[in-house]
Design an enzyme around this catalytic site. Structure first.
Site: not given
Length: 464
Positions: A300, A346, A401
């Site tokens: 996560h 994702h 990210d």
């Protein structure tokens, strides 16, 4: 077995629901003149309570999805089963905060006098009320959060522990100040008023987590020299200041970072953990600490640090001036060794994450010649076609990210192990906002039904 609607029909209905949600939320982007956030909430909550009652009584039996065995075995992925008012994630458009896309937030929400990125305070106002604040309202909330930010000493934390362990422990140490726990134990508060002490806890917590987080950073990496809060600064700038970074660009980056990481609907691990624990009427401190422990998991919240470490490994093995062809070979070598390219793909999105795009735009404006940013740009060109060719990835595009670590590294925050703490501070806005609405709407204890594999075998055999 009763199939309420086909999967394709359900998909079309969900898409239409997202569009209608965006449309209905756009109506609420109106300003109001009230400077006090709690007074705003007192006006809005009764309307939304009535809306929930009407929805439950008139539409309570309408099916919203078709549960498959894959969903049961796959961690409930794709299963619609949670109310989350503050944001909605669309596979194509990305996250919308109360109906507003990230570009719309950047354009419409109030910013600092010297900056362009939205103030996190203005986003918090939007998340809680569904309305765009005026500059005066955002400034008033900034002042209120600064006044709420007093934190007791937490020197008992071991300085050698992981930053997320220290951060979560620091949040737990604040729990003794919970207004909700105090009111509940006294037994003189009705269920309809649960949201009020929750509101106090939530705003206190949002105000205090940057203080705790910066304390952890300075304690671990700067010999324990603590920088006090400056109540003349806004939320993002203050966080940057307490960490030890006072350049205007770093403060602007922190405003952007906190804003775009604040919420991502309710199904991700940290958001769901916070909601789940809160559904037991655990106070916001306990609930948010649970969310942080979920965020600390490698699947996560650790991805942002893993991306930067991988990019630095590429530079170490191939040099900063690596060509696109060399980079293609390196990516293929990574994939063929059974590893993944961190920062790509994702669970929901099927296009480039808009949070990646706004960070890229920030970098193009402020650090276009930075070697690591140039490498990130090359990866943006190289990786998606390779993942598409591989054929095993539903989304070959970069996520949030893939970019954040390079920006933080450029401005001197180089300790990648700490990056998830920044993520956690940001998530306090979304998770705590939803906890207020959970109590305002009287949402019940979460208690899904579980089954075993024998049950699934028997069920599927009977319904073939």
């Amino acid at each position: 077995m009763v199939f309420f609607r086909s999967v394709s029909a359900i998909s079309r209905l969900r898409s239409r629901a997202v569009q209608q949600s965006s449309l209905s939320n756009s109506v609420r982007w109106l300003h109001s003149s009230e400077l006090d956030l709690k007074s705003q909430m007192q006006e809005i909550i009764p309307e939304q309570q009535d809306r929930l009652k009407k929805l439950k009584s008139e539409q309570g039996k309408v099916p919203v999805g078709n549960i498959t065995v894959d969903m049961v075995l796959g961690g409930m992925r794709g299963m619609t089963g949670l109310l989350w008012e503050t944001s909605l994630l669309d596979a194509d458009e990305g996250i919308r905060f109360r109906g507003m896309s990230i570009p719309e937030c950047q354009k419409i929400l109030p910013s600092a006098e010297s900056g362009e990125e939205p103030l996190p305070e203005s986003l918090l106002w939007l998340l809680l009320t569904g309305k765009v604040p005026t500059k005066e309202q955002a400034n008033a909330l900034s002042t209120e959060l600064a006044h709420r930010a007093a934190v007791p000493a937490i020197d008992a934390l071991p300085s050698t522990a992981h930053p997320m362990t220290q951060f979560a422990s620091g949040v737990m140490a604040l729990q003794v100040q919970s207004e909700f726990q105090k009111a509940y134990e006294q037994g003189d508060i009705s269920k309809s008023k649960y949201w009020e002490p929750t509101f106090e806890d939530a705003l206190n917590l949002i105000a205090r987590v940057p203080v705790v987080a910066s304390y952890v950073y300075r304690r671990m990496y700067k010999d324990g020299s603590i920088i006090p809060l400056d109540d003349s600064l806004d939320y993002g700038a203050n966080f940057s200041h307490m960490l030890g970074f006072d350049s205007p660009q770093m403060k602007e980056l922190m405003r952007l970072y906190v804003t775009i990481h604040s919420d991502h609907e309710g199904g991700n691990v940290s958001a769901h953990a916070g909601h789940l624990v809160g559904s037991a009427l655990s106070d916001p401190y306990l609930s948010f600490a649970a969310a942080l422990n979920g965020l600390a998991g490698p699947l996560h919240g650790l991805a942002n640090q893993e991306v930067l470490l991988w990019i630095k490994l590429v530079v170490e093995e191939c040099g900063e001036s690596i060509s696109k062809e060399q980079l293609k070979d390196y990516v293929w070598k990574t994939l063929n060794s059974g590893k993944v390219v961190p920062g790509y793909g994702h669970g929901v999105l099927r296009k480039t994450d808009p949070r990646y795009i706004c960070q890229r735009e920030f970098a193009l404006k402020h650090l276009p010649d930075d070697p690591l940013f140039q490498l990130v740009s090359k990866l943006y060109e190289v990786v998606p076609p390779i993942l598409t060719e591989l054929g095993k990835v539903k989304n070959p595009w970069p996520n949030v990210d893939a970019h954040s670590g390079v920006l933080l590294n450029y401005y001197g925050l180089t300790e990648a192990r700490y990056y998830t703490v920044l993520f956690g501070v940001s998530r306090s806005l979304g998770i705590c906002s939803q906890l207020i609405w959970d109590r305002a709407l009287g949402l019940p204890l979460e208690r899904p039904k579980s089954v075993n594999m024998d049950w699934l075998d028997n069920f599927t055999r009977l319904n073939r």
